[in-house]
Design a protein around this motif. Structure first.
Motif, short mmCIF file in Angstrom:
data_model
loop_
_atom_site.label_atom_id
_atom_site.label_comp_id
_atom_site.label_asym_id
_atom_site.label_seq_id
_atom_site.Cartn_x
_atom_site.Cartn_y
_atom_site.Cartn_z
N ALA A 1 -7.78 103.59 -48.43
CA ALA A 1 -7.00 104.35 -49.40
C ALA A 1 -6.69 103.52 -50.64
CB ALA A 1 -5.71 104.86 -48.75
N VAL A 2 -6.23 102.29 -50.45
CA VAL A 2 -5.81 101.49 -51.60
C VAL A 2 -6.97 101.18 -52.54
CG1 VAL A 2 -4.94 99.24 -52.27
CG2 VAL A 2 -3.75 100.55 -50.56
N PRO A 3 -8.13 100.69 -52.05
CA PRO A 3 -9.20 100.44 -53.02
C PRO A 3 -9.67 101.69 -53.74
CG PRO A 3 -9.65 99.30 -50.98
CD PRO A 3 -8.51 100.20 -50.71
N SER A 4 -9.69 102.83 -53.02
CA SER A 4 -10.20 104.01 -53.69
C SER A 4 -9.19 104.55 -54.70
CB SER A 4 -10.56 105.09 -52.67
OG SER A 4 -9.44 105.87 -52.38
N SER A 5 -7.91 104.22 -54.52
CA SER A 5 -6.93 104.69 -55.49
C SER A 5 -6.78 103.73 -56.65
CB SER A 5 -5.59 104.89 -54.81
OG SER A 5 -5.10 103.65 -54.38
N LEU B 1 5.14 106.52 -50.83
CA LEU B 1 5.15 107.97 -50.89
C LEU B 1 3.82 108.56 -50.47
CD1 LEU B 1 7.03 108.72 -54.20
CD2 LEU B 1 7.86 108.99 -51.89
N GLY B 2 2.74 107.86 -50.83
CA GLY B 2 1.43 108.37 -50.47
C GLY B 2 1.15 108.23 -48.99
N ALA B 3 1.67 107.14 -48.42
CA ALA B 3 1.34 106.87 -47.01
C ALA B 3 2.12 107.79 -46.08
CB ALA B 3 1.64 105.42 -46.69
N SER B 4 3.38 108.04 -46.42
CA SER B 4 4.22 108.76 -45.47
C SER B 4 4.65 110.10 -46.03
CB SER B 4 5.46 107.91 -45.16
OG SER B 4 6.54 108.73 -44.88
N TYR C 1 -0.92 110.06 -56.36
CA TYR C 1 -2.06 110.97 -56.39
C TYR C 1 -3.36 110.27 -56.02
CZ TYR C 1 0.66 114.80 -58.14
OH TYR C 1 1.58 115.79 -58.25
N GLY C 2 -3.46 108.98 -56.37
CA GLY C 2 -4.65 108.24 -55.99
C GLY C 2 -4.79 108.11 -54.49
N ILE C 3 -3.65 107.79 -53.84
CA ILE C 3 -3.72 107.62 -52.39
C ILE C 3 -3.91 108.95 -51.69
CG2 ILE C 3 -2.38 106.91 -50.39
CD1 ILE C 3 -1.45 104.60 -51.88
#
Lengths: 263, 349
Positions: free
Chosen positions: B268-272, B182-185, B240-242
């Protein structure tokens, strides 16, 4: 020229967002269609098609079952929420303001906060029996802890500059509490209430499932034993609506009275 | 400028010299300028007959309003009795300080209060007759021990933990995948947003009768309910993190030539991760609540069922023992997931 370009760009983006929303609703319709198709395929009594659920919803819940089951549940929920909020805010503010109280009560509250409130249900059942009071108290117990923790945190984390300003103005201790600490803590308290409302809803349903003779939880268990899945799903939909309405009410209150808290 | 040791940075007086560009040398060497007389830094040799002054390096606990010095007395006593190196510098091992400050930080008053309440309850039972539904703590312990020996407490606990574990694990896998997608697309998010908002307000407890009808009684049903309930916080937090990834970081990655897939997995993934871990912590609590609820309502093997049958059999001490065990499990789950979060997302304050 520039204005024409931006106008068309605005139209395109408006169309895009409307299209996106439309896509969402289209997906919902597609899922409902899938449901109907699957139910048609399976033809099992425990998987009714969508239109049967709507039928039961309209027949039962437009006013006959709502009055008989929904209103008692909402009464219990309302009373439990009120009691839980009041106790939670009072105790939470007390704990946030007094370091001694916090130190004394911390392990006990931490332990009670982490226990699932459902585990306390049999104790309440034993002590109070399957009465309305038991349900209201167990809802209040479940609602208490998020509100308490959030109120304590809110009262404890008032900005230093606000307190220093109050000291500069020479406010008495009671005035500081009433005019600085309570309003500053209010956003966190309401955030705690928003977390507590779904928990309260869960506690209503569970307490009615285990020891009641009316209410939505009772309705769910009763028609489950009768294998009437349509009615069960209709009750589920009603619960979803109630949950959504409660949340929206709180969001409305938050937006109207606490608009200053959101940076 | 000579080599400056750690104490120079921390001692206020030495720092003053340092900021004035005066030479600050390691202990034992000659000082270019004489030291100020009243230095209270424990790393410097004490002048004879010194007065105890509050330690500037003591462990301070800062509350929102006042900074209190906890452990000042502890570190002072450490300073006076700890061994010294040849040059006269104090040797205080960091682990000792950490141990002492942890001891000071432990909430003695709170646990004494709890012990006091239990003691009063126990003593009260000796004087007056308590109602049958408030057993004395000692009888609760006895009942718990009896259940452990009898075997039903342990097997119920194992059942609860297995359901909880499988439900939470599958919720994490499913939730992170779904939230990531959901975050990516953006299209996927818009498409599923309305359906998610319709399904989410339904309390998962309400789905228990429906799940019993569809899946029958048993562990599949319990795990499905736990999965349904625990998946939402993870999905939301992942999303929301992504979405809240720092756009500057993303642009930097893009200017380094990373494609969108690489940007997703490396930026994106590490920061989320911090958002995801907090979501997992919330989901763990919800999963435990739902596990006990499902067992209570439907009678599958587990702590909820144990508490219920002890209640029906009016074996009150054992019921209380069961409730205590459930509370303990909840407390431990909370502790474990908080420390896990702190370890995995070690960069968050």
């Amino acid at each position: 020229m520039p204005s024409r370009l931006t106008a068309s760009r605005r139209m395109v983006s408006a169309a895009k967002s409307a299209g996106a929303k439309g896509l969402g609703y289209l997906v919902v319709l597609a899922l409902i269609g899938l449901w109907e198709g699957l139910a048609e395929l399976l033809r099992s009594p425990s998987f009714p098609p969508f239109h049967v659920v709507v039928q039961k919803l309209v027949n039962d819940w437009i006013f006959s079952a709502f009055v008989a089951q929904g209103v008692p549940s909402l009464e219990r929920l309302g009373l439990g929420l009120l009691l839980g909020f009041a106790a939670g805010v009072l105790i939470g503010l007390l704990i946030g303001l007094s370091n001694v109280a916090y130190a004394l009560l911390e392990p006990m509250l931490e332990f009670l906060r982490c226990t699932p409130p459902v585990a306390i249900l049999p104790i309440a059942l034993l002590v109070l029996g399957p009465t309305n009071l038991m349900k209201v108290l167990i809802i209040a117990f479940g609602v208490l802890f998020p509100v308490l923790v959030n109120s304590a945190t809110g009262a404890h984390s008032v900005l230093d500059e606000r307190l220093q300003t109050a000291a500069v103005f020479g406010l008495s201790r009671w005035d500081v509490v009433r005019r600085v600490i309570l309003p500053s803590a209010l956003p966190m308290v309401v955030a705690g209430m928003r977390i507590a409302v779904p928990i309260g809803l869960i506690m209503v349903v569970v307490s009615e499932m285990v020891g009641a003779s009316n209410g939505i939880g009772w309705y769910l268990m009763y028609y489950q034993t009768l294998y009437q899945t349509g009615r069960v799903l209709a009750a589920v939909v009603v619960l979803g609506i109630i949950g959504h309405v409660c949340n929206s009410l709180l969001v409305l209150v938050e937006r109207r009275y606490l608009f200053w808290a959101f940076a | 400028m000579g080599a400056t040791s750690v104490p120079a940075r921390r001692c206020r007086q030495l720092r003053a010299r340092y900021s004035q560009n005066l030479p600050v040398r390691r202990q034992g060497t000659e000082w270019a300028q004489p030291l100020p007389q009243r230095c209270s830094c424990p790393w410097l040799p004490e002048p004879a007959g010194r007065v105890a002054v509050p330690d500037p390096h003591a462990v301070t606990a800062t509350t929102g309003r006042t900074a209190r010095t906890i452990g000042a007395g502890v570190v002072m006593s450490l300073a006076s009795e700890a061994p010294r190196t040849a040059s006269g510098r104090l040797h205080v091992s960091p682990s000792l300080i950490r141990m002492r400050s942890a001891l000071v930080r432990f909430n003695w008053r709170g646990w004494l209060f709890v012990a006091g309440i239990l003691g009063i309850l126990q003593l009260f039972q000796a004087i007056a007759i308590l109602p049958s539904y408030i057993p004395s703590p000692w009888r609760v312990l006895q009942g718990g021990y009896g259940s452990v020996v009898g075997g039903d407490l342990v097997s119920s606990l194992v059942g609860t933990l297995v359901t909880f574990g499988i439900g939470l694990a599958s919720a994490i896998v499913l939730g992170v995948l779904a939230g990531g997608l959901l975050g990516a697309s953006k299209i996927l998010y818009e498409a599923s947003h309305v359906s998610i908002e319709l399904i989410r307000p339904i309390p998962s407890v309400a789905l228990i009768p429906f799940a019993i009808l569809v899946l029958g009684l048993g562990q599949t049903m319990s795990v499905s309910i736990v999965l349904f309930a625990a998946v939402w916080p993870i999905v939301y937090n992942t999303y929301y993190g992504i979405r809240g990834t720092d756009s500057v970081a993303l642009d930097t990655a893009r200017s380094f030539g990373l494609g969108s897939v690489a940007r997703f997995f490396r930026v994106a993934v590490p920061s989320s991760l911090s958002s995801i871990m907090s979501g997992i912590r919330i989901s763990a609590a919800i999963a435990l609540i739902l596990t006990v609820t499902v067992e209570l309502v439907s009678g599958t093997v587990g702590m909820g069922y144990f508490i219920l049958i002890m209640n029906s059999a009016l074996r009150v001490p054992r019921m209380y023992a069961g409730v205590l065990v459930v509370g303990l499990v909840g407390y431990l789950v909370n502790l474990v997931f908080r420390s896990l979060e702190r370890h995995i997302v070690f960069w968050k304050a």
